[in-house]
Design an enzyme around this catalytic site. Structure first.
Site, short mmCIF file in Angstrom:
data_model
loop_
_atom_site.label_atom_id
_atom_site.label_comp_id
_atom_site.label_asym_id
_atom_site.label_seq_id
_atom_site.Cartn_x
_atom_site.Cartn_y
_atom_site.Cartn_z
N ILE A 1 0.79 -1.24 0.03
CA ILE A 1 0.08 0.11 -0.05
C ILE A 1 0.86 1.23 -0.12
CG2 ILE A 1 -1.80 -1.14 1.14
CD1 ILE A 1 -1.19 0.11 3.69
N ASP A 2 2.21 0.89 0.34
CA ASP A 2 3.16 2.16 0.26
C ASP A 2 3.53 2.83 -0.94
OD1 ASP A 2 3.06 1.94 2.88
OD2 ASP A 2 4.76 1.17 3.15
N ARG B 1 -6.00 -1.54 4.56
CA ARG B 1 -5.12 -2.21 3.85
C ARG B 1 -5.62 -4.00 3.93
NH1 ARG B 1 -0.25 -4.88 7.98
NH2 ARG B 1 -1.64 -6.13 9.12
#
Length: 405
Positions: free
Chosen positions: A150-151, A326
């Site tokens: 997700i980064d 997430r």
């Protein structure tokens, strides 16, 4: 000749794991139905333990059900195969064993020809270590990775699987959290968003949340004003932050609007927090990969404490959207990319081509099989790109400056 394939998901969750497992199963069923598939439970931990489950015909026939869910049906863990001391401590290998050798021999014992790793930079750099060991020790086995995080901070992958969905979900989370802005006079709300070393998710969440604001109709005469619902600051690890100057700016907003809303990437301020802890002689908690354990040092609370007094907040609320976003099911944007990625990953596996399948930033963003040695983590978010500069200007922040680290 590929007769047997193994899948594993590893690292933290992202809104793509269940869909990627489904996509791989469906693709193999379409083009190579005779290939046997197993899944190692809880990532590399399951591989070391030889703990796997078969992908039965019932699973093949109903794999599309996985698209409706987040998380990972086969489980994750945080295991680094080159961190021998940690694995010995956890009882995953015995003293004197080489975890890479244990993993390789388990794959051979299970008759695996292809291993698909679905994970972030740590998962795929671990996959690279395993692939190099296999190649260097004459194991005839292909490793093909899929990039999830997700980064969105995997080098050189343009768009990691799940990152778009995570930003959407964090923006949805913010809609309800920021509705709290007038639950008390002079309220400070800090929306803490995942992003250990990269501010992408916080920035993209702010962009998507503000796009939602653009679609709403306001009624300031009764107190329903866009300014009160807006984002007043976005802090990311890559941008320099002058806390005193920001406090003065935010205090003016608090005085005028009556509340302040901050979107905070959890990695912002970590350097300062760690320095404070070390100066106080306190231990800085780290995980098996040597990362500072963000949840233990609590950046949102730290920023809340810093700003609350400086801007005269009557109430301070910190809310974290990380686990909410997430673990979501993939959105249509991600499903399309996941589908294309799974097709190429299976094609690469059947051709015996190892690497990570992703949009290669160094080759025109073309979806391709990227050599493992080129994969790295901690790709910084570019705070000078036009859309982020424009967002900063729109919310009244100074032009972003790259932080010195």
């Amino acid at each position: 000749m590929v007769n047997k394939v193994a899948l594993l998901t590893a690292g933290g969750f992202a809104p793509c794991l269940s869909s990627a497992v489904a996509g791989l199963i469906k693709r193999y069923t379409e083009v190579a139905p005779a290939v046997e598939i197993i899944a190692y439970r809880y990532g590399y931990e399951g591989l070391l333990k030889g703990d796997s489950i078969p992908v039965t015909q019932a699973v093949r026939d109903n794999a599309e059900r996985l698209y409706a869910f987040g998380g990972s049906p086969i489980g994750n863990s945080r295991v680094k195969l080159t961190n021998v001391a940690d694995l010995v401590k956890r009882g995953l290998v015995a003293e004197g064993q080489d975890p890479l050798e244990v993993a390789a021999k388990q794959l051979v014992a299970d008759g695996v020809d292809v291993l698909h790793t679905i994970g972030g930079d740590d998962t795929n750099t671990t996959a690279a270590d395993l692939a190099a060991y296999l190649a260097g020790n004459d194991f005839n086995l292909t490793v093909v990775g899929l990039p999830k995080t997700i980064d969105n901070d995997i080098v050189p992958v343009r768009q990691s699987l799940g990152a778009w969905t995570a930003a959407d979900e964090a923006a949805n989370f913010a809609k309800n959290v920021i509705a709290e802005h007038n639950s008390a006079p002079r309220e400070l709300i800090i929306h803490e968003i995942m992003g250990r070393n990269c501010g992408y998710l916080a920035a993209e969440t702010a962009r998507r949340y503000r796009a939602w604001l653009d679609e709403q109709e306001w009624l300031p005469e009764i107190g329903l004003s866009r300014e009160a619902w807006d984002v007043h600051a976005v802090y990311v690890p890559e941008a320099a932050l002058d806390i005193d100057a920001e406090a003065a700016r935010l205090r003016a907003i608090m005085d005028r609007v009556g509340n302040v809303n901050i979107f905070l990437s959890e990695g912002a301020g970590v350097t300062e927090i760690v320095a404070q802890l070390e100066q106080a002689g306190e231990e800085v908690p780290q995980d098996a990969f040597g990362h500072v354990q963000i949840d233990k040092i609590n950046p949102g609370a730290w920023f809340g404490k810093q700003f609350s007094k400086l801007i005269g907040a009557g109430k301070t609320m910190v809310q974290k959207s990380g686990y909410f976003s997430r673990s979501a099911a993939s959105n249509p944007e991600d499903l399309e990319l996941i589908g294309r990625t799974c097709v190429l990953a299976v094609d690469a596996a059947l051709a015996g081509t190892p690497g990570v399948v992703g949009q290669d930033e160094e080759a025109g963003d073309v979806l391709s099989v990227i050599d493992f040695p080129r994969i790295a983590g901690h790709k910084p978010f570019d705070v000078t790109q036009p859309w982020f500069v424009e967002l900063s200007e729109q919310i009244g922040m100074p032009a972003p400056r790259v932080a010195a680290h």
